[in-house]
Design a protein around this motif. Structure first.
Motif, PDB file in Angstrom:
ATOM      1  N   ILE A 288      29.033  39.888  27.056  1.00 48.83           N
ATOM      2  CA  ILE A 288      30.028  39.068  27.105  1.00 48.83           C
ATOM      3  C   ILE A 288      30.997  38.866  26.092  1.00 48.83           C
ATOM      4  CG2 ILE A 288      30.561  36.591  27.342  1.00 48.83           C
ATOM      5  CD1 ILE A 288      29.327  37.541  29.614  1.00 48.83           C
ATOM      6  N   LEU A 289      31.650  39.977  25.599  1.00 49.58           N
ATOM      7  CA  LEU A 289      32.322  40.288  24.570  1.00 49.58           C
ATOM      8  C   LEU A 289      31.377  41.103  23.767  1.00 49.58           C
ATOM      9  CD1 LEU A 289      35.129  37.783  23.941  1.00 49.58           C
ATOM     10  CD2 LEU A 289      35.528  40.053  24.756  1.00 49.58           C
ATOM     11  N   PHE A 290      30.878  40.828  23.040  1.00 50.97           N
ATOM     12  CA  PHE A 290      30.267  41.325  21.618  1.00 50.97           C
ATOM     13  C   PHE A 290      28.749  40.633  22.172  1.00 50.97           C
ATOM     14  CE2 PHE A 290      33.600  39.722  19.028  1.00 50.97           C
ATOM     15  CZ  PHE A 290      34.084  40.880  19.728  1.00 50.97           C
ATOM     16  N   ARG A 291      28.700  39.638  22.744  1.00 53.88           N
ATOM     17  CA  ARG A 291      27.646  38.629  22.849  1.00 53.88           C
ATOM     18  C   ARG A 291      26.103  39.215  23.789  1.00 53.88           C
ATOM     19  NH1 ARG A 291      26.502  32.505  23.486  1.00 53.88           N
ATOM     20  NH2 ARG A 291      24.129  32.490  22.774  1.00 53.88           N
ATOM     21  N   PRO A 292      24.839  39.940  23.334  1.00 60.83           N
ATOM     22  CA  PRO A 292      24.017  40.504  24.623  1.00 60.83           C
ATOM     23  C   PRO A 292      23.739  38.897  25.447  1.00 60.83           C
ATOM     24  CG  PRO A 292      23.726  41.419  22.718  1.00 60.83           C
ATOM     25  CD  PRO A 292      24.516  40.025  22.261  1.00 60.83           C
ATOM     26  N   ALA A 293      23.773  39.564  26.382  1.00 64.35           N
ATOM     27  CA  ALA A 293      23.493  38.388  27.528  1.00 64.35           C
ATOM     28  C   ALA A 293      23.211  38.565  29.076  1.00 64.35           C
ATOM     29  CB  ALA A 293      24.640  37.613  28.779  1.00 64.35           C
ATOM     30  N   ILE A 294      22.127  37.758  30.236  1.00 64.94           N
ATOM     31  CA  ILE A 294      21.665  38.753  31.481  1.00 64.94           C
ATOM     32  C   ILE A 294      22.421  38.278  32.447  1.00 64.94           C
ATOM     33  CG2 ILE A 294      19.472  38.464  32.992  1.00 64.94           C
ATOM     34  CD1 ILE A 294      17.694  39.149  30.579  1.00 64.94           C
ATOM     35  N   LEU A 295      22.950  38.747  33.195  1.00 63.49           N
ATOM     36  CA  LEU A 295      23.487  38.748  34.536  1.00 63.49           C
ATOM     37  C   LEU A 295      21.949  39.121  35.632  1.00 63.49           C
ATOM     38  CD1 LEU A 295      25.653  37.810  36.396  1.00 63.49           C
ATOM     39  CD2 LEU A 295      26.299  41.050  36.707  1.00 63.49           C
ATOM     40  N   VAL A 296      21.672  37.779  36.220  1.00 61.13           N
ATOM     41  CA  VAL A 296      20.882  37.874  37.469  1.00 61.13           C
ATOM     42  C   VAL A 296      21.880  37.967  38.403  1.00 61.13           C
ATOM     43  CG1 VAL A 296      18.709  36.500  38.171  1.00 61.13           C
ATOM     44  CG2 VAL A 296      19.602  36.182  35.894  1.00 61.13           C
ATOM     45  N   ARG A 297      21.056  38.740  38.981  1.00 65.48           N
ATOM     46  CA  ARG A 297      21.863  38.808  40.276  1.00 65.48           C
ATOM     47  C   ARG A 297      20.668  39.164  41.507  1.00 65.48           C
ATOM     48  NH1 ARG A 297      21.998  43.239  42.326  1.00 65.48           N
ATOM     49  NH2 ARG A 297      24.269  43.224  43.979  1.00 65.48           N
ATOM     50  N   ASP A 298      19.700  38.138  41.434  1.00 67.99           N
ATOM     51  CA  ASP A 298      18.573  38.727  42.277  1.00 67.99           C
ATOM     52  C   ASP A 298      18.585  36.568  42.809  1.00 67.99           C
ATOM     53  OD1 ASP A 298      16.241  39.629  43.916  1.00 67.99           O
ATOM     54  OD2 ASP A 298      15.604  38.148  43.171  1.00 67.99           O
ATOM     55  N   ALA A 299      18.910  36.052  44.277  1.00 64.62           N
ATOM     56  CA  ALA A 299      18.723  35.073  44.356  1.00 64.62           C
ATOM     57  C   ALA A 299      17.325  34.672  44.271  1.00 64.62           C
ATOM     58  CB  ALA A 299      18.841  34.457  45.526  1.00 64.62           C
ATOM     59  N   ALA A 300      16.257  35.004  44.298  1.00 69.42           N
ATOM     60  CA  ALA A 300      14.679  34.579  44.038  1.00 69.42           C
ATOM     61  C   ALA A 300      14.821  34.164  43.002  1.00 69.42           C
ATOM     62  CB  ALA A 300      13.675  35.055  45.184  1.00 69.42           C
ATOM     63  N   ILE A 301      15.022  34.888  41.785  1.00 65.18           N
ATOM     64  CA  ILE A 301      15.000  35.275  40.162  1.00 65.18           C
ATOM     65  C   ILE A 301      16.086  33.273  40.060  1.00 65.18           C
ATOM     66  CG2 ILE A 301      15.029  36.261  37.949  1.00 65.18           C
ATOM     67  CD1 ILE A 301      14.385  38.829  39.871  1.00 65.18           C
TER      68      ILE A 301
ATOM     69  N   MET B 242      24.492  33.583  36.236  1.00 62.22           N
ATOM     70  CA  MET B 242      24.276  33.877  37.487  1.00 62.22           C
ATOM     71  C   MET B 242      26.221  34.186  38.459  1.00 62.22           C
ATOM     72  SD  MET B 242      21.685  30.952  37.451  1.00 62.22           S
ATOM     73  CE  MET B 242      20.218  31.343  37.424  1.00 62.22           C
ATOM     74  N   SER B 243      26.111  35.132  38.826  1.00 62.77           N
ATOM     75  CA  SER B 243      27.197  34.918  39.782  1.00 62.77           C
ATOM     76  C   SER B 243      27.483  34.196  40.714  1.00 62.77           C
ATOM     77  CB  SER B 243      27.760  35.879  39.786  1.00 62.77           C
ATOM     78  OG  SER B 243      29.121  36.189  40.802  1.00 62.77           O
ATOM     79  N   LEU B 244      27.873  32.887  41.104  1.00 64.94           N
ATOM     80  CA  LEU B 244      27.783  32.088  42.342  1.00 64.94           C
ATOM     81  C   LEU B 244      28.652  32.844  43.608  1.00 64.94           C
ATOM     82  CD1 LEU B 244      28.332  28.355  41.213  1.00 64.94           C
ATOM     83  CD2 LEU B 244      26.274  29.723  42.581  1.00 64.94           C
ATOM     84  N   MET B 245      30.269  33.852  43.076  1.00 64.60           N
ATOM     85  CA  MET B 245      30.988  34.641  44.060  1.00 64.60           C
ATOM     86  C   MET B 245      29.983  35.649  43.951  1.00 64.60           C
ATOM     87  SD  MET B 245      34.945  35.000  42.984  1.00 64.60           S
ATOM     88  CE  MET B 245      35.515  36.231  44.310  1.00 64.60           C
ATOM     89  N   GLY B 246      29.854  36.415  43.311  1.00 66.75           N
ATOM     90  CA  GLY B 246      28.341  37.277  43.642  1.00 66.75           C
ATOM     91  C   GLY B 246      27.409  37.720  44.759  1.00 66.75           C
ATOM     92  N   LEU B 247      26.981  35.979  44.302  1.00 65.38           N
ATOM     93  CA  LEU B 247      25.772  35.862  45.840  1.00 65.38           C
ATOM     94  C   LEU B 247      26.178  35.478  47.094  1.00 65.38           C
ATOM     95  CD1 LEU B 247      23.595  33.968  43.148  1.00 65.38           C
ATOM     96  CD2 LEU B 247      22.905  35.939  43.811  1.00 65.38           C
ATOM     97  N   HIS B 248      27.282  34.455  46.683  1.00 64.13           N
ATOM     98  CA  HIS B 248      27.726  34.084  48.485  1.00 64.13           C
ATOM     99  C   HIS B 248      28.687  35.032  49.250  1.00 64.13           C
ATOM    100  CE1 HIS B 248      27.928  29.231  46.529  1.00 64.13           C
ATOM    101  NE2 HIS B 248      26.464  30.284  46.203  1.00 64.13           N
ATOM    102  N   ARG B 249      28.772  36.026  48.672  1.00 64.43           N
ATOM    103  CA  ARG B 249      29.750  36.992  48.654  1.00 64.43           C
ATOM    104  C   ARG B 249      28.731  38.579  49.018  1.00 64.43           C
ATOM    105  NH1 ARG B 249      36.423  36.677  48.577  1.00 64.43           N
ATOM    106  NH2 ARG B 249      36.318  34.318  48.653  1.00 64.43           N
ATOM    107  N   ASP B 250      27.433  38.948  48.665  1.00 60.60           N
ATOM    108  CA  ASP B 250      26.295  39.385  48.804  1.00 60.60           C
ATOM    109  C   ASP B 250      26.441  40.186  50.039  1.00 60.60           C
ATOM    110  OD1 ASP B 250      24.351  41.406  48.726  1.00 60.60           O
ATOM    111  OD2 ASP B 250      24.693  40.682  46.809  1.00 60.60           O
ATOM    112  N   GLU B 251      26.229  40.308  51.185  1.00 57.40           N
ATOM    113  CA  GLU B 251      26.254  40.888  52.571  1.00 57.40           C
ATOM    114  C   GLU B 251      24.741  40.880  52.917  1.00 57.40           C
ATOM    115  OE1 GLU B 251      28.479  42.968  55.009  1.00 57.40           O
ATOM    116  OE2 GLU B 251      27.477  42.167  55.942  1.00 57.40           O
TER     117      GLU B 251
END
Ligand code: HEM
Length: 503
Positions: free
Chosen positions: A71-84, A407-416
């Protein structure tokens, strides 16, 4: 000597910079290759996306269940898996109980609101505030929503000529004014009319929040993930107009009510009850509150103002977005619109055509339409900070304490994978259970989910029912909405233009 020192400093900065961007490589997990200046937020800095859609962009570029981002310079984790995601927010809440945003209870009690606060202070506040949002309380607040929607309807009526000529309105603007007014009224206890007085202070707060400047766009991202920036600003005495305004409004309202023994059924009354008695009466019919001496009050005026502020901010834009996007989708899908109108008319008949709380609650298709709107157009992200080391279930990686989680709600909610045919507006998916329920989180999940989700849904339902029963609509073009590059939520590019006719 000076030049040597300068070269030394530049070399050190470059070294630390490069080392920072090696973090995820060293951790040995999949990561989004960082831009040397903007990390993973190049699209935000290039003004292609706002923060939420920039995160969505990263979500769609990868397939791994989780990945390292910057996030610019700060390391972060993006979780893509709904169960996690679900595990982190619920079962493993102990490792993710805070958002990691700026809060300073001791020196800046305004900041210690329900959204930002952490640990035991948050838990105690959440328990105390929860009785404000029961269905009985919402039912009692319902007339304040009706007043606001009537202002919206009056404004539209006044701007449509008699006869069958309609008028084109930009609906996001209409609904933003409605969202501001109903929030000022139902939460802060102040009657406001943004249609008759478009430059009122509440609306100015709304416009400030959604300012299109790059600075504001970066501030929004920083607000979520760079708490130290705000800490430094506050330390140096930075004051903003929004806080000043909120302090003034809350102070005036509280003092007026206490001095005149005035009572109104709104959230402010609940906050005054909490401040004066230390608790909110679980009896839903109990609204009155006795004044007590200042030193017996359980909350300072600063804390009260901070709470009023976060409720205001959390409410107005969500109300505007849900009602705007729902109306847009209904006009794109005339068969759903027709079925919904049928349901509304049938239910209202039972209630002598009066739109009351119980009638709206009975509209099941309406409920599914709002659920589907919140799926397709969610508040874009959820975020947490890892508060205890966490081993990701089924994977050989432990997230370290202190790591920001997105967590990307938009990602999860628009994931086929989770919602078949995700761009289709399909309220029936909730009837047929044709989706992965772990991925559906428009109000978050677990103990920190949205405290006012029922009020949020009701705000939008009231607008939809009132508009559909008062006017006729024409869809001007068939289109999938694109999103603009500013604001904290999803902003429709080019607005949402709809032609409205008198019935
Ligand atoms: C459609 C309307 C709304 C949507 C989509 C929405 C969405 C959300 C989301 C996604 C969160 C984060 C949850 C999490 O991190 O797990 C949240 C939290 C929150 N929302 Fe809402 N919200 C809505 C309406 C409202 C309203 C009307 C209010 C206030 C009256 C409100 C107050 C809050 C607060 C205080 C939190 C923080 C809760 C905590 O940390 O304990 N929201 N909301």
């Amino acid at each position: 000597m000076f030049y040597l020192l300068l070269i030394g400093i530049i070399t050190l900065v470059l070294f630390l910079w490069r080392r920072n961007f090696k973090y995820w490589e060293k951790e040995g997990i999949h990561f989004d290759k960082p831009h040397m200046l903007f990390g993973s937020l190049t699209s935000l800095m290039q003004r292609k996306h706002n923060f939420g859609t920039a995160i969505y962009d990263i979500y769609t570029k990868h397939k791994e269940p989780f990945l390292g981002i910057y996030i610019l310079f700060r390391p972060a984790i993006l979780v893509r898996d709904a169960a996690i995601c679900k595990d982190m927010l619920t079962t493993s809440f102990a490792s993710f109980h805070d958002r990691g945003v700026y809060v300073d209870l001791k020196n800046d009690p305004f900041s210690a609101n329900l959204f930002s606060s952490k640990g035991q202070y948050w838990r105690s506040l959440r328990t105390k505030l929860t009785p404000s949002f029961t269905s009985g309380r919402l039912k009692a607040m319902f007339p304040t929503l009706i007043e606001s929607v009537n202002n919206l309807v009056d404004h539209i009526s006044e701007n449509i000529p008699d006869g069958d000529k309609g008028t084109v309105f930009e609906v996001k603007d209409l609904m933003s004014r409605y969202g501001i007014d109903l929030t000022a009224s139902s939460i802060l206890g102040v009657e406001n009319n943004s249609f008759k007085n478009p430059f009122n202070d509440f609306r100015m707060v709304g416009l400030f929040f959604n300012s299109k400047s790059l600075l504001r766009t970066v501030q929004i991202a920083a607000g979520f993930l760079y708490p130290d920036i705000e800490k430094v600003m506050r330390f140096f005495g930075f004051r903003d107009k929004v806080r000043e305004f909120m302090r003034k409004i809350v102070k005036e309202t509280v003092e007026f009510r206490e001095k005149n023994n005035f009572m109104r059924k709104d959230l402010m009354q609940m906050l005054i009850q909490l401040r004066n008695t230390g608790t909110i009466n679980p009896d839903e019919n109990h609204w009155k509150v006795q004044t007590v001496a200042e030193d017996l009050k359980s909350m300072s005026m600063e804390e009260l103002s901070g709470e009023g502020f976060i409720f205001f901010v959390a409410s107005f834009e969500n109300a505007a977005n849900t009602s705007t996007y729902c109306l847009h989708e209904l006009l794109q899908n005339p068969d759903i619109l027709e079925a919904l109108l049928e349901e509304i008319n049938e239910v209202l008949k039972k209630y002598d055509s009066e739109m009351c709380y119980d009638a709206v609650k009975e509209m099941k298709l309406l409920d599914r339409c709002i659920m589907e709107t919140n799926r397709k157009y969610p508040f874009t992200i959820l975020n947490r900070i890892c508060t205890e080391n966490y081993k990701i279930p089924g994977h050989d990686y432990t997230i370290k304490k202190g790591t920001p989680i997105v967590m990307s709600l938009m990602g999860l909610h628009r994931d086929e994978e989770y919602f078949p045919n995700p761009l289709k507006f399909d309220p029936e998916r909730f009837l047929n259970n044709n989706y992965n329920s772990a991925a559906y989180m428009p109000f978050g999940e677990g103990p920190r989910h949205c405290i006012a989700y029922r009020l949020g849904q009701m705000n939008a339902k009231v607008a939809i029912v009132k508009l559909l029963t008062t006017f006729k609509f024409e869809c001007l073009e068939k289109r999938e909405i694109e999103f603009d590059n500013y604001g904290a939520t999803l902003m429709p590019k080019g607005g949402v233009n709809i032609k409205i006719f008198k019935k």
